[in-house]
Scaffold this motif. Sequence first.
Motif, PDB file in Angstrom:
ATOM      1  N   VAL A   1       0.782  -1.139   0.023  1.00 32.73           N
ATOM      2  CA  VAL A   1       0.040  -0.036   0.085  1.00 32.73           C
ATOM      3  C   VAL A   1       0.874   1.262   0.033  1.00 32.73           C
ATOM      4  CG1 VAL A   1      -1.923   1.131   1.136  1.00 32.73           C
ATOM      5  CG2 VAL A   1      -1.973  -1.275   1.059  1.00 32.73           C
ATOM      6  N   ASN A   2       1.812   1.285   0.662  1.00 36.24           N
ATOM      7  CA  ASN A   2       2.570   2.657   1.064  1.00 36.24           C
ATOM      8  C   ASN A   2       4.139   2.530   0.775  1.00 36.24           C
ATOM      9  OD1 ASN A   2       0.290   3.920   2.630  1.00 36.24           O
ATOM     10  ND2 ASN A   2       0.689   2.204   4.055  1.00 36.24           N
ATOM     11  N   MET A   3       4.490   1.646  -0.110  1.00 41.79           N
ATOM     12  CA  MET A   3       5.944   1.735  -0.583  1.00 41.79           C
ATOM     13  C   MET A   3       6.224   2.894  -1.366  1.00 41.79           C
ATOM     14  SD  MET A   3       8.046  -0.939  -2.837  1.00 41.79           S
ATOM     15  CE  MET A   3       8.263  -2.035  -1.647  1.00 41.79           C
ATOM     16  N   GLU A   4       5.450   3.350  -2.344  1.00 41.73           N
ATOM     17  CA  GLU A   4       5.878   4.828  -2.823  1.00 41.73           C
ATOM     18  C   GLU A   4       5.630   5.889  -2.215  1.00 41.73           C
ATOM     19  OE1 GLU A   4       6.680   7.128  -5.571  1.00 41.73           O
ATOM     20  OE2 GLU A   4       7.084   5.174  -5.722  1.00 41.73           O
ATOM     21  N   ASP A   5       4.477   5.990  -1.225  1.00 43.19           N
ATOM     22  CA  ASP A   5       4.618   7.145  -0.337  1.00 43.19           C
ATOM     23  C   ASP A   5       5.796   7.062   0.669  1.00 43.19           C
ATOM     24  OD1 ASP A   5       2.724   9.001   1.264  1.00 43.19           O
ATOM     25  OD2 ASP A   5       3.415   7.811   2.768  1.00 43.19           O
ATOM     26  N   LEU A   6       6.320   5.935   1.195  1.00 41.41           N
ATOM     27  CA  LEU A   6       7.439   6.229   1.761  1.00 41.41           C
ATOM     28  C   LEU A   6       8.649   6.753   1.080  1.00 41.41           C
ATOM     29  CD1 LEU A   6       7.190   2.479   3.655  1.00 41.41           C
ATOM     30  CD2 LEU A   6       7.457   4.686   4.883  1.00 41.41           C
ATOM     31  N   ARG A   7       8.774   6.167  -0.339  1.00 35.85           N
ATOM     32  CA  ARG A   7       9.785   6.904  -0.974  1.00 35.85           C
ATOM     33  C   ARG A   7       9.625   8.088  -1.268  1.00 35.85           C
ATOM     34  NH1 ARG A   7      11.918   4.017  -5.686  1.00 35.85           N
ATOM     35  NH2 ARG A   7      10.322   5.220  -7.193  1.00 35.85           N
TER      36      ARG A   7
END
Length: 430
Positions: A282-288
Amino acid sequence: KYHFYLLIFQQERNARPLSLSGHVGFDSLPDQLVNKSTSQGFCFNILCIGETGIGKSTLMDTLFNTNFENFESSHFEPQVKLRAQTYDLQESNVRLKLTIVNTVGFGDQMNKQESYQHVVDYIDTQFESYLQEELKIKRSLHNYHDSRIHACLYFIAPSGHSLKSLDLVTMKKLDSKVNIIPVIAKADTISKSELHKFKIKIMSELVSNGVQIYQFPTDDETVSKINTAMNGHLPFAVVGSTEEVKIGNKMVKARQYPWGVVQVENENHCDFVKLREMLICVNMEDLREQTHTRHYELYRRCKLEEMGFKDTDPESKPVSLQETYEAKRQEFLLELQRREEEMRQMFVQRVKEKEAELKEAERELQGKFEQLKRLHAEEKSKLDDKRKTLEDEMNSFGKKKAATELLQGQSLSSNSNIKKDKDRKNSGFM
């Protein structure tokens, strides 16, 4: 120039919306972006912080459903070492360059400050590398291996009581540099009631100490509901295992105990599935994105401010990069001239001091020479006096010797005459 910038800003702010009378084609931009990103691949960097033997490597193997290259670690490391290993993974047609950074020997030293300082330095080094690449005249960011840390899994020992002081200090030092996701490791070692109280205690201590952990974003409607629910489950209580146990008619990842089986992917047993969903699905891109727009931007801003760059002047007017460069160049030249003058004055002062020392040494040597010369003259005068006395004594002795020899000669002559007279008398008697 200021009015020119202001005009552009007003034009951008007053953009007028228009309707299209037919199909144009820029609605395919999202598809173009997806295709481009898929062909380029993605990178994701995870930092695992926790004491030796807490299960960091096992959890990484479980999360990505593979066996990474792991090294045995001891509790007797002289200092914390950060070991980074990069792997190329592929799922369907999506390629992922995954870097796992492990903290070897964390918390094993007597001086706990060295434990977190090495981690802070490592994160700053990755930011600095990216900044240096970004500031190059000829950049190659499209194929640059981004080594900035996107997520930090902080492993908390399942004590059931409270956080260690090292945990609080480390997370406080890192919360402005990296996205921290706290996890309770080996959660199968404490009961559910103890685990619930432990989670509440951890979050209370984090809030009271001002530690900002990563919160799953809730501004996107598509994931707002699930992220809001998952934020209430932090910190995640996880169990890792690569071993498979047969449960019913299927094989599942689990840990076998004499009293039963703990299933890794059973949400009634632990929060492993929640962590995997939130971290990867869900949030890998938000972490990046958070790493780049929040943490890196903070580091970049502080560095550029240290270098003297700024966006506005004291009158709040925009300052161009050229103006800032010229101002810094002039400031540097003035500082260089000031230092050159200081060095010149210091050199002149040292030369004067050296000359004074040499003159003083010369005076001392001249004084010693005059003293030696005087002593030499005195010694020579004494020797001359002694020689004269000796010569006088020798002359006197010579005269006395000559007189003595003369007397001795006269005495021998008279004795010889007396003997001759006696001889003549004796011959006359006969």
